[in-house]
Design a protein around this motif. Structure first.
Motif, mmCIF file in Angstrom:
data_model
loop_
_atom_site.group_PDB
_atom_site.id
_atom_site.type_symbol
_atom_site.label_atom_id
_atom_site.label_comp_id
_atom_site.label_asym_id
_atom_site.label_seq_id
_atom_site.Cartn_x
_atom_site.Cartn_y
_atom_site.Cartn_z
ATOM 1 N N GLY A 1 -5.232 -54.641 -34.991
ATOM 2 C CA GLY A 1 -5.278 -56.279 -34.961
ATOM 3 C C GLY A 1 -6.382 -56.766 -35.304
ATOM 4 N N GLY A 2 -6.344 -57.771 -36.241
ATOM 5 C CA GLY A 2 -7.395 -58.433 -36.861
ATOM 6 C C GLY A 2 -8.417 -59.390 -35.724
ATOM 7 N N PRO A 3 -9.505 -60.078 -36.355
ATOM 8 C CA PRO A 3 -9.643 -60.426 -37.743
ATOM 9 C C PRO A 3 -10.096 -59.124 -38.727
ATOM 10 C CG PRO A 3 -11.464 -61.156 -36.343
ATOM 11 C CD PRO A 3 -10.597 -60.645 -35.555
ATOM 12 N N ALA A 4 -10.235 -58.193 -38.493
ATOM 13 C CA ALA A 4 -10.867 -57.051 -39.196
ATOM 14 C C ALA A 4 -9.722 -56.590 -40.119
ATOM 15 C CB ALA A 4 -11.544 -55.858 -38.638
ATOM 16 N N THR A 5 -10.093 -56.294 -41.397
ATOM 17 C CA THR A 5 -9.069 -55.996 -42.201
ATOM 18 C C THR A 5 -9.218 -54.414 -42.633
ATOM 19 O OG1 THR A 5 -10.269 -56.884 -44.189
ATOM 20 C CG2 THR A 5 -8.575 -58.199 -43.048
ATOM 21 N N SER A 6 -10.581 -53.898 -42.390
ATOM 22 C CA SER A 6 -11.035 -52.439 -42.997
ATOM 23 C C SER A 6 -11.014 -51.703 -41.924
ATOM 24 C CB SER A 6 -12.305 -52.556 -43.759
ATOM 25 O OG SER A 6 -12.283 -53.542 -44.741
ATOM 26 N N ALA A 7 -10.411 -50.459 -42.042
ATOM 27 C CA ALA A 7 -10.545 -49.490 -40.975
ATOM 28 C C ALA A 7 -11.847 -48.885 -40.380
ATOM 29 C CB ALA A 7 -9.491 -48.370 -41.464
ATOM 30 N N GLN A 8 -11.912 -48.764 -39.404
ATOM 31 C CA GLN A 8 -13.327 -48.053 -39.027
ATOM 32 C C GLN A 8 -13.378 -46.500 -39.652
ATOM 33 O OE1 GLN A 8 -14.933 -50.855 -37.777
ATOM 34 N NE2 GLN A 8 -16.005 -49.173 -36.769
ATOM 35 N N PRO A 9 -14.497 -46.076 -39.941
ATOM 36 C CA PRO A 9 -14.922 -44.761 -40.600
ATOM 37 C C PRO A 9 -14.323 -43.662 -39.289
ATOM 38 C CG PRO A 9 -16.405 -46.065 -41.411
ATOM 39 C CD PRO A 9 -15.697 -47.099 -40.318
ATOM 40 N N ARG A 10 -13.722 -42.914 -39.436
ATOM 41 C CA ARG A 10 -13.368 -42.067 -38.461
ATOM 42 C C ARG A 10 -13.955 -40.669 -38.646
ATOM 43 N NH1 ARG A 10 -10.153 -37.758 -37.815
ATOM 44 N NH2 ARG A 10 -9.213 -37.207 -35.717
ATOM 45 N N PHE A 11 -14.578 -40.150 -37.330
ATOM 46 C CA PHE A 11 -15.170 -38.811 -37.673
ATOM 47 C C PHE A 11 -14.398 -37.474 -37.149
ATOM 48 C CE2 PHE A 11 -18.429 -42.205 -38.110
ATOM 49 C CZ PHE A 11 -19.560 -41.589 -38.722
ATOM 50 N N SER A 12 -14.411 -36.354 -37.984
ATOM 51 C CA SER A 12 -13.639 -35.182 -37.366
ATOM 52 C C SER A 12 -14.705 -34.573 -36.335
ATOM 53 C CB SER A 12 -13.432 -34.313 -38.629
ATOM 54 O OG SER A 12 -12.747 -34.588 -39.594
ATOM 55 N N THR A 13 -13.977 -34.180 -35.348
ATOM 56 C CA THR A 13 -14.756 -33.548 -34.294
ATOM 57 C C THR A 13 -14.333 -31.887 -34.033
ATOM 58 O OG1 THR A 13 -13.235 -34.151 -32.543
ATOM 59 C CG2 THR A 13 -14.998 -35.624 -33.057
ATOM 60 N N ARG A 14 -15.179 -31.087 -33.514
ATOM 61 C CA ARG A 14 -14.809 -29.973 -33.031
ATOM 62 C C ARG A 14 -15.870 -29.293 -31.859
ATOM 63 N NH1 ARG A 14 -16.912 -26.044 -37.976
ATOM 64 N NH2 ARG A 14 -19.180 -26.448 -37.698
ATOM 65 N N VAL A 15 -15.327 -28.625 -31.230
ATOM 66 C CA VAL A 15 -16.330 -28.071 -29.873
ATOM 67 C C VAL A 15 -16.826 -26.571 -30.288
ATOM 68 C CG1 VAL A 15 -16.454 -27.527 -27.613
ATOM 69 C CG2 VAL A 15 -15.119 -29.431 -28.337
ATOM 70 N N VAL A 16 -18.007 -26.471 -30.325
ATOM 71 C CA VAL A 16 -18.500 -25.002 -30.646
ATOM 72 C C VAL A 16 -19.338 -24.700 -29.390
ATOM 73 C CG1 VAL A 16 -19.679 -23.502 -32.421
ATOM 74 C CG2 VAL A 16 -18.347 -25.450 -33.192
ATOM 75 N N ASP A 17 -19.165 -23.733 -28.842
ATOM 76 C CA ASP A 17 -19.999 -22.926 -27.687
ATOM 77 C C ASP A 17 -20.444 -24.145 -26.763
ATOM 78 O OD1 ASP A 17 -20.112 -20.610 -28.832
ATOM 79 O OD2 ASP A 17 -21.683 -20.955 -30.032
ATOM 80 N N GLY A 18 -19.385 -25.120 -26.457
ATOM 81 C CA GLY A 18 -19.509 -26.080 -25.476
ATOM 82 C C GLY A 18 -20.210 -27.371 -26.386
ATOM 83 N N ALA A 19 -20.567 -27.330 -27.235
ATOM 84 C CA ALA A 19 -21.214 -28.642 -27.802
ATOM 85 C C ALA A 19 -20.211 -29.170 -28.762
ATOM 86 C CB ALA A 19 -22.351 -28.189 -28.556
ATOM 87 N N VAL A 20 -20.013 -30.649 -28.976
ATOM 88 C CA VAL A 20 -19.224 -31.255 -29.851
ATOM 89 C C VAL A 20 -20.221 -31.481 -31.036
ATOM 90 C CG1 VAL A 20 -18.101 -33.413 -30.027
ATOM 91 C CG2 VAL A 20 -18.216 -32.464 -28.005
ATOM 92 N N GLU A 21 -19.546 -31.209 -32.294
ATOM 93 C CA GLU A 21 -20.091 -31.629 -33.545
ATOM 94 C C GLU A 21 -19.134 -32.528 -34.347
ATOM 95 O OE1 GLU A 21 -20.185 -27.800 -35.513
ATOM 96 O OE2 GLU A 21 -22.085 -27.177 -34.181
ATOM 97 N N VAL A 22 -19.699 -33.344 -35.193
ATOM 98 C CA VAL A 22 -18.992 -34.360 -35.906
ATOM 99 C C VAL A 22 -19.291 -34.151 -37.513
ATOM 100 C CG1 VAL A 22 -18.656 -35.989 -33.930
ATOM 101 C CG2 VAL A 22 -20.748 -36.085 -35.835
ATOM 102 N N SER A 23 -18.157 -34.390 -38.281
ATOM 103 C CA SER A 23 -18.595 -34.601 -39.616
ATOM 104 C C SER A 23 -17.578 -35.745 -40.108
ATOM 105 C CB SER A 23 -17.813 -33.227 -40.350
ATOM 106 O OG SER A 23 -16.398 -33.103 -40.255
ATOM 107 N N LEU A 24 -17.872 -36.290 -41.313
ATOM 108 C CA LEU A 24 -17.159 -37.405 -41.838
ATOM 109 C C LEU A 24 -16.781 -37.043 -43.134
ATOM 110 C CD1 LEU A 24 -16.497 -40.368 -41.702
ATOM 111 C CD2 LEU A 24 -18.737 -40.839 -42.774
ATOM 112 N N PRO A 25 -15.146 -37.238 -43.294
ATOM 113 C CA PRO A 25 -14.648 -36.630 -44.837
ATOM 114 C C PRO A 25 -15.030 -37.683 -45.551
ATOM 115 C CG PRO A 25 -13.059 -36.820 -42.617
ATOM 116 C CD PRO A 25 -14.324 -37.293 -42.142
ATOM 117 N N GLY A 26 -15.632 -37.003 -46.623
ATOM 118 C CA GLY A 26 -15.867 -38.017 -48.023
ATOM 119 C C GLY A 26 -17.367 -38.262 -47.711
ATOM 120 N N ALA A 27 -18.262 -37.751 -46.795
ATOM 121 C CA ALA A 27 -19.497 -38.250 -46.775
ATOM 122 C C ALA A 27 -20.163 -37.787 -47.889
ATOM 123 C CB ALA A 27 -20.138 -37.842 -45.383
ATOM 124 N N GLY A 28 -21.272 -38.472 -48.289
ATOM 125 C CA GLY A 28 -22.182 -38.332 -49.543
ATOM 126 C C GLY A 28 -21.774 -38.565 -50.982
#
Length: 290
Positions: free
Chosen positions: A263-290
């Motif tokens: 739903g607008g007024p935004a027309t650009s999607a929000q950057p979505r981060f991938s997530t994973r849980v390692v030893d009880g801790a959440v980690e994130v990465s951004l596809p295409g970062a850098g």
């Protein structure tokens, strides 16, 4: 090289609070007329992924520019009149899209945008008066009015450029996120620290992220709204076919799953981060970062 003095005048419009009563009245009228959410989304340009107004305005601008050239060529009066008419007609949908975008801007942007719109309305009026004079056989009067209209359009275009580029109206305010976020997986937080069903703001690599936990699933988006940088963690969760976050500033809605605009007024999607849980801790990465 020094800036043009005209720029100082335009910049002063941003803080011209005396325009606010008119802004409020026009904004209320626009919201009353363009009140259906699906129509607002179309006029904002949600299906296109960018605002409609800059695209739509090319038709009247092109027609009026061509008419200005033809008015300098003897024997081209009929063609010039036709182009002026095309410009006047096509200015209507362009203006509707522009006013719809304008109604969801910040105060400083709306003040400049109001003068921009007034210049466009004035230019259209001058062109219509030009057509009347031409229809009465007063070609010289018609050409003078046409060139006055063209000059007014040029001033309006300067204001529109200021609004778009100096004030970033209509721009994607999260475009820089992939360029600033580091490559690879980054620590976010222990999973048990995240409150289930609550929008939270977390900082990773000096970047604010929106975090929403559902059981063992953690959704992470940029916390900066792509429309005008609103803080999404201060918004609310709604169901629109799927769970989405609604910006507290102007009501843009984004899918928590994909970040796409629901739903607008935004027309650009929000950057979505991938997530994973390692030893009880959440980690994130951004596809295409850098």
């Amino acid at each position: 090289m020094k800036e043009l003095p005209l720029l100082n005048i335009v910049t002063s419009l941003e803080d011209s609070r005396w325009l606010d009563p008119v802004v409020q009245g026009v904004r209320g009228a626009v919201n009353s007329i363009v009140r259906f959410p699906w129509l607002r989304d179309v006029l904002h340009g949600v299906p296109l992924g960018h605002p409609v107004h800059p695209l739509a305005v090319q038709i009247p601008l092109g027609a009026w520019t061509s008419a200005a050239v033809l008015d300098a060529v003897p024997g081209s009066e009929r063609a010039a009149s036709l182009l002026i008419g095309v410009g006047a007609i096509s200015a209507v949908p362009s203006a509707v899209a522009g006013f719809t975008d304008w109604s969801d801007l910040h105060e400083q942007q709306q003040r400049v945008g109001l003068v921009h719109a007034a210049a466009n309305v004035t230019a259209t009026g001058l062109y219509l008066a030009s057509l009347v004079q031409r229809s009465r056989g007063r070609q010289t009067h018609g050409k003078v009015l046409g060139y006055l209209g063209f000059a007014t359009v040029a001033v309006s275009g300067f204001l529109g450029g200021h609004l778009s580029y100096r004030q970033a109206a209509g721009a994607n305010h999260t475009e820089d996120v992939p360029h600033r976020f580091p490559v690879g997986w980054q620590p976010l937080a222990p999973l048990n620290e995240l409150v289930e069903g609550k929008l939270e703001r977390r900082m990773v690599a000096d970047m604010p992220l929106l975090v929403f936990r559902q059981g063992d699933d953690v959704h992470v988006l940029s916390d900066v709204c792509s429309h005008l940088s609103g803080p999404l963690h201060e918004g609310k969760i709604e169901e629109r076919g799927e769970a989405c976050v609604v910006c507290p500033w102007h009501g843009s809605a984004f899918s928590l799953r994909s970040g796409e605009v629901l739903g607008g007024p935004a027309t650009s999607a929000q950057p979505r981060f991938s997530t994973r849980v390692v030893d009880g801790a959440v980690e994130v990465s951004l596809p295409g970062a850098g």
